[in-house]
Design an enzyme around this catalytic site. Structure first.
Site, PDB file in Angstrom:
ATOM      1  N   ASP A 314       0.853  -1.182   0.000  1.00  0.00           N
ATOM      2  CA  ASP A 314       0.000   0.000   0.000  1.00  0.00           C
ATOM      3  C   ASP A 314       0.895   1.239   0.000  1.00  0.00           C
ATOM      4  O   ASP A 314       2.085   1.160   0.306  1.00  0.00           O
ATOM      5  CB  ASP A 314      -0.893  -0.023   1.242  1.00  0.00           C
ATOM      6  CG  ASP A 314      -1.707   1.246   1.394  1.00  0.00           C
ATOM      7  OD1 ASP A 314      -2.355   1.650   0.412  1.00  0.00           O
ATOM      8  OD2 ASP A 314      -1.681   1.835   2.482  1.00  0.00           O
ATOM      9  N   ASP A 548      -2.008  -0.634   5.932  1.00  0.00           N
ATOM     10  CA  ASP A 548      -2.256  -0.032   7.246  1.00  0.00           C
ATOM     11  C   ASP A 548      -3.707   0.370   7.477  1.00  0.00           C
ATOM     12  O   ASP A 548      -4.102   0.578   8.622  1.00  0.00           O
ATOM     13  CB  ASP A 548      -1.379   1.215   7.420  1.00  0.00           C
ATOM     14  CG  ASP A 548      -1.893   2.384   6.617  1.00  0.00           C
ATOM     15  OD1 ASP A 548      -2.175   3.444   7.203  1.00  0.00           O
ATOM     16  OD2 ASP A 548      -2.031   2.243   5.389  1.00  0.00           O
ATOM     17  N   ASP A 552      -7.255  -1.564   3.316  1.00  0.00           N
ATOM     18  CA  ASP A 552      -6.303  -2.643   3.042  1.00  0.00           C
ATOM     19  C   ASP A 552      -6.721  -3.964   3.684  1.00  0.00           C
ATOM     20  O   ASP A 552      -6.177  -5.017   3.345  1.00  0.00           O
ATOM     21  CB  ASP A 552      -4.905  -2.271   3.570  1.00  0.00           C
ATOM     22  CG  ASP A 552      -4.364  -1.008   2.936  1.00  0.00           C
ATOM     23  OD1 ASP A 552      -4.510  -0.870   1.714  1.00  0.00           O
ATOM     24  OD2 ASP A 552      -3.798  -0.173   3.656  1.00  0.00           O
TER      25      ASP A 552
END
Length: 662
Positions: A314, A548, A552
């Site tokens: 990410d 995080d 996600d």
């Protein structure tokens, strides 16, 4: 957890007393408490499984433990009970916490909404209703500071919406009529009227919950394979033990010696040594990783991390810190200078709570600039702020606004200093400079904005007394060590990591270039990230996802392994992930993967040692006469051997070696 803790505590009290040769009345009740507290639940579950004509290894272990106690081997039996009780409790706790976190995600969306009836642009009535009562086509009013109750489209009002929970974008996004918004996102300073486009059950937040639950369940096939192996092994040991006991009795053998031989077989054939062959290396690796800031949630996770073949990362909050910073200050040919532009902007932004305002003020303070007090401060949603600083009119905001600048008219109005806002039909954010009456520096605004945004940054223009004096480039800060970690993960897995982000393509590509990532997938919603993970896994890859945020979590659950960044990570991401980087130190991510591979190698070594020892003892007992003390000594000796071998990963040198391997 309470029963497992009681069992382990009783065992730890009884063990030294037993070794010290204390009388049986001192340690006997403690062993009994250990057996009952740790064994009643798996024993009961095993009996219930028998009613369904299923035999699991937990019941076999309880039988072996009771059998060991029946012939005086209380230590062996207690150790088996404690191992299975503690591992089962930890698994149940992790499952429950994840389920609670998934249910808590739904709290992001408010329980109620203000449904309005309107005539044109006027509100003619409103009512507070439960979110579940909203229907497609309803219009809801979302006031400043409130969370959006449903997925929909803005029909009136402008403002900025924090969509980090859904898309991962680090900065609030400007919303105007016609723009899409998501349930659970946070409205900024503007009041919005939103037309509901989806039922609550079909919202992005609800789909995230469903995807996490579904993806978590997709790990079951591996567990089913293990259960099949357990079934066959358990049945085989039980059949062999009964045969060793009943067949000799049928031909007239002595009862006591036959029972002793059968129980000896059950002890030496029990998988205690195999369990300990697997657990010490993995648990030692977990403890070592924990000392260096990586929380690995279970031994299964530690084993899985070493098998990853592809890594997906990410962007916001993972590779970056998730907080905007002023990356550059461009002066537009005025006498202010860079520090003058920054000081003026910081003074005007100081009263604002906007993330960009905090970034501007932080840089000014970092440079030691004087921040003068602001008067007549005002904030206009979707544009920026205005204040009087030292008697001068300072305005800081977007390079162009759909509804005109503060003090301006509508589309096509000329801002102070000759900067014309984009007329109707032009792209939002475009700045057009009038040919006549242009103030110094105004002619460079468009070029400066294009260059800043072309570099993947957010452009913020500063006006002083109607004259554009500078453009600030706001960006997210790359975490320390992220580039080196990306390279290390590529070397470990043999394939370059991929960036999966909900942010825009230009920002994603700029960040990817900084950390050495060549493949970027931008503008992704949570389901798109899951689709990418499943695409790779369908091709035979074992994917590690590092993220995080709430957005996600589905990908973390769907992946072979998932790691969350701990400091800024959402509760759902932390619970869904298999491991957590507590201090957000990127160097530990490839190190823990390398440590897992070391642990896997030790597991193989230990399984060979344990299997050979068990095989020799079983053959000895079947083909000859294995004395019980010698069988116990051989069984425990192999257990101690593999245990000590696994404990090597507790040493600091093991972590340093993993860092070198990465």
């Amino acid at each position: 957890m309470r029963w497992a803790g009681l069992s382990a505590g009783a065992f730890l009290l009884a063990f030294p007393l037993d070794l010290a040769g204390a009388p049986g009345w001192a340690w006997g009740p403690l062993y009994a408490l250990c057996y009952v507290a740790g064994g009643w639940e798996p024993g009961w579950a095993g009996l219930m499984a028998l009613k369904e004509r299923s035999l699991d290894v937990d019941l076999l272990m309880i039988v072996a433990a009771v059998g060991a106690a029946a012939i005086g081997q209380f230590l062996d039996g207690g150790l088996l009970v404690v191992i299975f009780a503690v591992s089962g409790a930890l698994e149940a706790l992790a499952t429950r916490r994840t389920a609670d976190s998934v249910r808590g995600l739904l709290d992001l969306a408010p329980a109620t909404a203000v449904r309005v009836a309107s005539a044109g642009e006027e509100t003619v009535g409103e009512a507070v209703v439960a979110v579940g009562e909203l229907r497609v086509g309803d219009v809801v009013l979302v006031r400043p500071g409130e969370r959006l109750p449903a997925d929909g489209t803005v029909v009136h009002g402008v403002g900025e919406v924090d969509q980090a929970t859904i898309t991962g974008e680090p900065l609030p996004v400007h919303k105007a009529p016609g723009d899409e918004v998501f349930a659970g996102t946070l409205n900024g300073t503007g009041a919005l009227r939103v037309r509901v486009d989806k039922d609550a059950a079909d919202s992005v937040i609800a789909r995230i919950v469903g995807m996490v639950e579904e993806a978590s369940g997709t790990k079951a096939p591996t567990q089913l394979f293990i259960e099949k192996v357990e079934q066959r092994y358990s049945v085989g040991v039980v059949v062999a033990t009964l045969a060793l006991f009943l067949v000799p009795l049928a031909v007239g053998a002595d009862f006591t010696s036959t029972l002793l031989r059968a129980m000896t077989f059950m002890i030496v054939a029990s998988p205690c040594a195999v369990v300990l062959a697997t657990m010490p290396p993995l648990l030692s690796a977990i403890a070592n990783a924990g000392r260096h800031g990586v929380l690995v949630k279970s031994a299964v996770v530690m084993e899985r991390l070493g098998g990853v073949t592809r890594v997906a990362l990410d962007k916001t909050g993972t590779l970056t810190e998730g907080a905007p910073r002023v990356a550059e200050v461009r002066v537009l040919g005025t006498a202010c200078g860079e520090d003058g532009v920054l000081a003026a902007a910081a003074a005007a932004e100081y009263p604002s709570e906007h993330p960009v305002a905090r970034a501007v003020v932080a840089l000014a303070e970092e440079r030691g600039l004087r921040i003068d007090p602001a008067e007549e401060f005002s904030s206009e949603p979707g544009w920026g702020v205005r204040a009087v600083v030292g008697g001068r009119d300072v305005r800081v905001g977007r390079p162009g606004a759909r509804a005109g600048l503060p003090g301006g008219g509508g589309a096509g109005a000329v801002a102070p200093g000759g900067v014309e806002v984009a007329a109707a039909g032009r792209a939002e954010g475009e700045v057009v400079v009038a040919d006549a009456g242009v103030a110094p520096g105004a002619g460079r605004v468009a070029d400066a904005v294009d260059e800043v945004e072309g570099a993947g940054r957010t452009a913020v223009v500063v006006w002083v007394d109607g004259v554009p004096v500078g453009v600030l480039g706001v960006a997210d800060r790359v975490r320390a060590g992220a580039g080196e970690a990306v390279g290390a993960l590529g070397r470990l897995t043999g394939s370059a990591p991929v960036l999966l982000t909900g942010d825009n393509a230009r920002a994603a590509e700029r960040l990817a270039g900084e950390v050495g990532i060549t493949e970027v997938r931008a503008g992704l919603l949570p389901q798109d990230k899951v689709a990418a993970v499943r695409e790779w896994e369908a091709a035979g890859e074992k994917v590690l996802v590092v993220g995080d945020g709430v957005n996600d979590a589905p990908a973390l659950a769907a992946a072979h392994s998932g790691i969350a960044m701990g400091r800024a990570g959402s509760d759902l991401a932390l619970e869904t992930a298999d491991a957590v980087v507590v201090r957000d130190e990127w160097a530990t991510v490839p190190a823990v993967v390398a440590l897992s591979r070391r642990a896997r190698r030790l597991v193989v070594q230990n399984l060979v040692i344990a299997s050979v020892c068990i095989g020799v003892l079983v053959v000895w007992d079947l083909a000859g006469h294995l004395p019980l003390p010698l069988g116990v000594a051989g069984h425990e000796g192999s257990t101690v051997l593999v245990g000590l071998n696994g404990l090597r990963l507790l040493r600091e040198s093991a972590w340093r070696g993993a860092v070198r391997d990465a």
